[in-house]
Motif scaffolding. Structure first.
Motif, PDB file in Angstrom:
ATOM      1  N   GLY A 524      40.743  -0.509  -0.150  1.00 54.68           N
ATOM      2  CA  GLY A 524      40.114  -0.421  -1.591  1.00 54.68           C
ATOM      3  C   GLY A 524      38.699  -0.954  -1.720  1.00 54.68           C
ATOM      4  O   GLY A 524      38.213  -0.910  -3.062  1.00 54.68           O
ATOM      5  N   GLY A 525      38.189  -1.462  -0.670  1.00 58.07           N
ATOM      6  CA  GLY A 525      36.758  -1.590  -0.756  1.00 58.07           C
ATOM      7  C   GLY A 525      35.977  -1.138   0.355  1.00 58.07           C
ATOM      8  O   GLY A 525      35.694  -1.934   1.303  1.00 58.07           O
ATOM      9  N   GLU A 526      35.874   0.032   0.450  1.00 56.86           N
ATOM     10  CA  GLU A 526      35.355   0.739   1.800  1.00 56.86           C
ATOM     11  C   GLU A 526      33.868   1.278   2.138  1.00 56.86           C
ATOM     12  O   GLU A 526      33.447   1.742   0.901  1.00 56.86           O
ATOM     13  CB  GLU A 526      36.292   1.762   2.207  1.00 56.86           C
ATOM     14  CG  GLU A 526      37.750   1.432   1.908  1.00 56.86           C
ATOM     15  CD  GLU A 526      38.305   0.359   2.576  1.00 56.86           C
ATOM     16  OE1 GLU A 526      37.977   0.305   3.912  1.00 56.86           O
ATOM     17  OE2 GLU A 526      39.124  -0.672   2.195  1.00 56.86           O
ATOM     18  N   ILE A 527      33.298   1.235   2.961  1.00 55.61           N
ATOM     19  CA  ILE A 527      32.136   1.740   3.442  1.00 55.61           C
ATOM     20  C   ILE A 527      32.394   2.854   4.301  1.00 55.61           C
ATOM     21  O   ILE A 527      33.117   2.608   5.589  1.00 55.61           O
ATOM     22  CB  ILE A 527      30.956   0.757   4.063  1.00 55.61           C
ATOM     23  CG1 ILE A 527      31.136  -0.458   3.490  1.00 55.61           C
ATOM     24  CG2 ILE A 527      29.703   1.436   4.216  1.00 55.61           C
ATOM     25  CD1 ILE A 527      30.235  -0.407   1.844  1.00 55.61           C
ATOM     26  N   ILE A 528      32.335   4.208   3.928  1.00 62.05           N
ATOM     27  CA  ILE A 528      32.951   5.290   4.857  1.00 62.05           C
ATOM     28  C   ILE A 528      31.768   6.152   5.358  1.00 62.05           C
ATOM     29  O   ILE A 528      30.991   6.703   4.233  1.00 62.05           O
ATOM     30  CB  ILE A 528      33.863   6.089   4.311  1.00 62.05           C
ATOM     31  CG1 ILE A 528      35.219   5.053   4.186  1.00 62.05           C
ATOM     32  CG2 ILE A 528      34.146   7.356   4.784  1.00 62.05           C
ATOM     33  CD1 ILE A 528      36.461   5.561   3.497  1.00 62.05           C
ATOM     34  N   PHE A 529      31.416   6.320   6.526  1.00 65.78           N
ATOM     35  CA  PHE A 529      30.304   7.274   6.840  1.00 65.78           C
ATOM     36  C   PHE A 529      31.159   8.698   7.073  1.00 65.78           C
ATOM     37  O   PHE A 529      32.260   8.683   7.640  1.00 65.78           O
ATOM     38  CB  PHE A 529      29.900   7.182   8.165  1.00 65.78           C
ATOM     39  CG  PHE A 529      29.191   8.156   8.741  1.00 65.78           C
ATOM     40  CD1 PHE A 529      27.765   8.709   8.381  1.00 65.78           C
ATOM     41  CD2 PHE A 529      29.545   8.985  10.028  1.00 65.78           C
ATOM     42  CE1 PHE A 529      27.161  10.034   8.927  1.00 65.78           C
ATOM     43  CE2 PHE A 529      29.163  10.022  10.508  1.00 65.78           C
ATOM     44  CZ  PHE A 529      27.926  10.677  10.128  1.00 65.78           C
ATOM     45  N   ARG A 537      35.438   4.934   9.102  1.00 63.21           N
ATOM     46  CA  ARG A 537      35.323   3.559   8.214  1.00 63.21           C
ATOM     47  C   ARG A 537      34.313   2.690   9.163  1.00 63.21           C
ATOM     48  O   ARG A 537      34.587   2.032  10.186  1.00 63.21           O
ATOM     49  CB  ARG A 537      36.680   2.875   8.287  1.00 63.21           C
ATOM     50  CG  ARG A 537      36.691   1.706   7.282  1.00 63.21           C
ATOM     51  CD  ARG A 537      37.986   0.759   7.459  1.00 63.21           C
ATOM     52  NE  ARG A 537      38.140   0.035   6.676  1.00 63.21           N
ATOM     53  CZ  ARG A 537      39.184  -0.967   6.452  1.00 63.21           C
ATOM     54  NH1 ARG A 537      39.640  -1.241   7.692  1.00 63.21           N
ATOM     55  NH2 ARG A 537      39.833  -1.730   5.216  1.00 63.21           N
ATOM     56  N   VAL A 538      33.028   2.482   8.418  1.00 64.67           N
ATOM     57  CA  VAL A 538      32.079   1.489   8.870  1.00 64.67           C
ATOM     58  C   VAL A 538      32.017   0.132   8.466  1.00 64.67           C
ATOM     59  O   VAL A 538      31.190  -0.954   9.030  1.00 64.67           O
ATOM     60  CB  VAL A 538      30.861   2.179   8.923  1.00 64.67           C
ATOM     61  CG1 VAL A 538      30.553   3.473   9.925  1.00 64.67           C
ATOM     62  CG2 VAL A 538      30.199   2.278   7.521  1.00 64.67           C
ATOM     63  N   GLY A 539      32.632  -0.308   7.375  1.00 67.25           N
ATOM     64  CA  GLY A 539      32.640  -1.576   6.784  1.00 67.25           C
ATOM     65  C   GLY A 539      33.612  -1.645   5.605  1.00 67.25           C
ATOM     66  O   GLY A 539      34.110  -0.693   5.094  1.00 67.25           O
ATOM     67  N   HIS A 540      33.792  -2.845   5.158  1.00 65.90           N
ATOM     68  CA  HIS A 540      34.998  -2.935   4.207  1.00 65.90           C
ATOM     69  C   HIS A 540      34.802  -4.517   3.559  1.00 65.90           C
ATOM     70  O   HIS A 540      34.257  -5.177   4.058  1.00 65.90           O
ATOM     71  CB  HIS A 540      36.097  -2.760   4.725  1.00 65.90           C
ATOM     72  CG  HIS A 540      36.847  -3.459   5.880  1.00 65.90           C
ATOM     73  ND1 HIS A 540      37.394  -4.666   5.662  1.00 65.90           N
ATOM     74  CD2 HIS A 540      36.764  -3.166   7.078  1.00 65.90           C
ATOM     75  CE1 HIS A 540      37.518  -5.322   6.856  1.00 65.90           C
ATOM     76  NE2 HIS A 540      37.401  -4.193   7.811  1.00 65.90           N
ATOM     77  N   GLU A 690      24.166  -3.394   0.393  1.00 66.93           N
ATOM     78  CA  GLU A 690      23.315  -3.809   1.590  1.00 66.93           C
ATOM     79  C   GLU A 690      24.182  -3.190   2.829  1.00 66.93           C
ATOM     80  O   GLU A 690      23.432  -2.753   3.787  1.00 66.93           O
ATOM     81  CB  GLU A 690      23.282  -5.352   1.812  1.00 66.93           C
ATOM     82  CG  GLU A 690      22.621  -5.879   2.953  1.00 66.93           C
ATOM     83  CD  GLU A 690      22.242  -7.466   2.967  1.00 66.93           C
ATOM     84  OE1 GLU A 690      22.061  -8.013   1.965  1.00 66.93           O
ATOM     85  OE2 GLU A 690      22.333  -8.016   4.096  1.00 66.93           O
ATOM     86  N   SER A 691      25.456  -3.373   2.769  1.00 67.95           N
ATOM     87  CA  SER A 691      26.060  -2.749   3.877  1.00 67.95           C
ATOM     88  C   SER A 691      25.895  -1.284   4.208  1.00 67.95           C
ATOM     89  O   SER A 691      25.728  -0.903   5.208  1.00 67.95           O
ATOM     90  CB  SER A 691      27.761  -3.138   3.597  1.00 67.95           C
ATOM     91  OG  SER A 691      28.625  -2.573   4.696  1.00 67.95           O
TER      92      SER A 691
END
Ligand SMILES: [Zn+2]
Ligand SMILES: [Zn+2]
Length: 758
Positions: A524-529, A537-540, A690-691
């Protein structure tokens, strides 16, 4: 002489298209015919001089009626036959050949009709369901195609001679208007008591307005379902309405008499004014004025209020004899069930809720809730896409000719069909957690497929094995051999954002409450390429424990306990708040014990972190509606500033959330709630930014975007946009599809279309 045959696709039925074609054909001295087709398209055959035929063809596109939409015109030039004497609108042809046309959404009362409604000399003076070719219900009354009166719920009302005369008169505004009616022949309205006894009144609508002013609750039947209405000045009926609706805190939408009335309690920017007065007539989220003087029970704890303007004659007339500037106007739906549409059902289910009923005798074919929209710095976001939008298509960058379907997740569900570069979404279905909403989704989806004539070859659905929509997709696949494509929740959001803006790759920030992750855990808090071939998923956000799983969603203090489990003083702090837990001290002790367990459920949810901060600040201890703690946090933050200004802490793609929760916890009482709320949102937004920006730079991606339910948060959106602008990246946000789960089906259908292609 030349003969031309045109097949027009788009929204060309129910928008005065045939009368328009008739007018330009006769003006150009052409002979031939126009007719509706069973696939929602229109066929035109004209004969005349080559010049006038080509002028006609260009006028068809340039002068089309404002609510129509032309997707495509297929023109052929067969040999002319000289068979026609004149130009005519002829009987519709029921054949269905060309998929992809669709009927229009409901259109709010137009200015001409409003003027006639108020004109004592007009024969439709005071007629509450006055409409013309430019306005009136469409989607909600159409049973089947082609759009002709016998296939709408107007079929129960035979036109009187005068209405028929207007219907047949090419010079009349109601020439071929299928909803044409008057007091003599059209639907009629009745005021009744809660037991269904008719109230004798010459003016039932104005009488209902008077009753509302006096504090009664009235169930009012509109175009797409029942509303519950009450005064906005008196608190007693609002509180009573809340109790009976089991909506203890949820903001209630209001209908303002007019713009001036709306301005007396809310701020209205020019963009918002345009939205409010558009033919969609959505509920627009407006900022409450500082001297807001309506009942504080309408949108408790929030800085904004949902306001719409009257969209039928009936609505306008409610205000005639009441001094109220606005009325509460909220969908009448029992908890977790769709909006009520039938009279019998309303009387049976609402008799203990309301004092009176204002009903009419036209059936509703498709139930449809009001749409909700907000404008942020001039950019509009549709939060709920329903009346006035559904089923109008959205242009979409989806490849190929495949037809695909998306069925959404579990909450705020819609279904969506993607076909030939256009997406058609159903109205808002709601949370598919009861048999009634499940049934509603099935009906609405099948209706949409019937209207568009599309036969999907694949259906995109959520990864969650237990969602009702997953079951629905399985059912469709079994029935018709559709291929099933499971699509990860946050990827569906990001894919939707990409398709909306036609970009090939993106680093998407997707934040919401809950979505089933690729690994089965709660995301529920995702950085997705994402690009055309898939996602990564590249970050969270950092994983945090959810003590009691779903209970932690309902009671955010449980999230606080989990996040601050190693913090000295958390035990005492929780015990001091034991009365905020349904089971008091016993429950707190249980939570503390569970904290030491090694088998806690974990989540990366952004919503849950915002909830925790909201609870620490004392803004919300119990979630009574979706998003409540986070929405109250956002409202508290409005007007605040970033006093903490914490540096984002990121480790290997993981965003530290402990640091901000700890800091806020330590500063309660030392700094204002408003500043702390703002600082917390700011930290989360800057970290996510930033992420995403770092990742985008590393990968050479030019766009970052924000999607998911948290994208409704104005302050987080603004911070992210500023960061992206500063980094020289394009920032993408949703404009035509809801950022929350109402837009999920769109992303699923898009991903399914892409896989059908390859
Ligand atoms: Zn009109
Ligand atoms: Zn009539």
């Amino acid at each position: 002489m030349t003969r031309a045959r045109l097949i027009v696709k788009g929204i060309v039925q129910g928008v005065g298209f045939r009368p328009f074609v008739y007018r330009i054909a006769t003006a150009n001295k052409l002979v031939g015919f126009v007719r509706n087709l069973g696939d929602a398209g229109v066929e035109v055959v004209v004969e005349g001089t080559p010049d006038s035929v080509s002028r006609f063809i260009s006028e068809l596109e340039t002068d089309r009626p404002p609510t129509s939409l032309i997707h495509q015109v297929d023109t052929t030039y067969p040999t002319e036959t000289g068979e026609f004497q004149e130009f005519q609108i002829i009987k519709s042809n029921e054949s269905r050949v060309h998929a992809g046309s669709v009927i229009p959404p409901d259109i709010a009362i137009c200015d001409n009709c409003l003027r006639e409604l108020r004109d004592r000399r007009d024969r439709r003076y005071d007629y509450f369901f006055i409409t013309c070719t430019d306005c009136g219900p469409r989607y909600t009354i159409i049973d089947a195609l082609p759009y002709d009166r016998p296939r709408t719920t107007m079929k129960d009302f035979e036109m009187c001679e005068r209405c028929l005369g207007e219907y047949k008169d090419p010079n009349n505004r109601r020439f071929h208007a299928q909803t044409v009616a008057c007091a003599e022949c059209g639907p009629s309205v009745t005021l009744a008591t809660r037991d269904g006894k008719r109230v004798d009144s010459m003016e039932p609508i104005r009488e209902a307005g008077r009753l509302l002013e006096r504090g009664y609750i009235v169930a009012i039947k509109g175009n797409g379902g029942f509303h519950l209405a009450s005064s906005t000045l008196l608190t007693e009926p609002v509180v009573r309405l809340r109790k009976t609706k089991f909506r203890l805190q949820k903001p209630l939408a209001v209908m303002a008499r007019d713009l001036k009335a709306a301005r007396s309690f809310a701020e209205v920017t020019p963009v918002e004014e345009k939205l409010m007065t558009s033919y969609v007539r959505p509920i627009v989220l407006l900022r409450k004025r500082s001297d807001f003087d309506l009942s504080d029970q309408i949108a408790p704890g929030l800085h904004n209020i949902g306001v719409m303007l009257p969209y039928t004659g009936l609505h306008s007339m409610l205000f005639d004899e009441a001094s109220e500037r606005a009325l509460v106007m909220t969908s009448a739906n029992p908890p977790d069930e769709p909006i009520i549409k039938d009279n019998e059902e309303a009387f049976a289910r609402l008799k203990d809720v309301v004092d009176y009923f204002l009903v009419h005798n036209r059936k509703i074919s498709q139930r449809c809730d009001d749409s909700v929209i907000r404008s942020l710095d001039g950019t509009t976001t549709i939060l709920r896409r329903s009346r006035g939008y559904a089923p109008a298509p959205i242009p979409v960058a989806a490849p190929g000719n495949a037809c695909t379907l998306g069925v959404g997740g579990q909450l705020n569900v819609t279904s969506c069909v993607v076909y030939q570069g256009r997406a058609y979404m159903t109205q808002h279905i709601g949370d598919v957690e009861t048999l009634q909403t499940y049934q509603f989704q099935k009906e609405a989806t099948r209706h949409l497929l019937k209207l568009t004539g599309c036969v999907p070859d694949a259906v995109g659905r959520d990864l969650h094995p237990l969602f009702s929509t997953t079951k629905f997709a399985d059912e469709l696949a079994q029935e018709s051999g559709m291929r099933i494509l499971p699509v990860q929740h946050h990827y569906a959001h990001v894919a939707g954002l990409m398709a909306e803006h036609n970009v090939d790759e993106i680093v998407g920030i997707c934040c919401d409450g809950y979505g089933y992750g690729d690994d089965g855990s709660a995301w529920g808090g995702e950085i997705i390429f994402a690009d055309q071939s898939g996602h990564k998923r590249v970050g969270h956000l950092e994983e945090q424990p959810m003590i009691g799983a779903d209970l932690a969603t309902k009671y955010p203090l449980r999230m606080v306990a989990g996040i601050l489990r190693d913090h000295k003083g958390i035990t005492d702090w929780l015990l001091q708040r034991e009365d905020r837990f349904p089971h008091g001290r016993e429950e707190v002790n249980m939570i503390l014990k569970q904290l030491r367990s090694s088998r806690l459920p974990w989540t990366t949810s952004c919503g849950r972190v915002l909830d925790a901060i909201s609870a620490i600040l004392g803004l919300c201890y119990e979630r009574t509606y979706e998003g409540e703690p986070a929405m109250k946090l956002e409202s508290a933050a409005s007007g605040g500033k970033d006093v903490l200004n914490l540096e984002p802490v990121l480790k290997a793609g993981v965003i530290d959330t402990n640091v901000i929760v700890r800091e806020v916890f330590a500063d309660v009482g030392r700094m204002t709630t408003s500043d702390l709320a703002y600082s917390a949102q700011s930290y989360i937004a800057r970290s996510l930014g930033e992420s995403a920006i770092t990742t985008a730079r590393e990968l050479g991606v030019k766009s970052v975007g924000f999607t998911g339910g948290v994208a409704c948060n104005e302050s987080i959106t603004r911070t992210l946009k500023t960061a992206a602008d500063k980094a020289g990246l394009r920032f993408l946000a949703h404009e035509t599809v809801p950022p929350g789960d109402g837009g999920l089906s769109f992303g699923q259908a898009v991903v399914a279309a892409r896989t059908s292609q390859s």
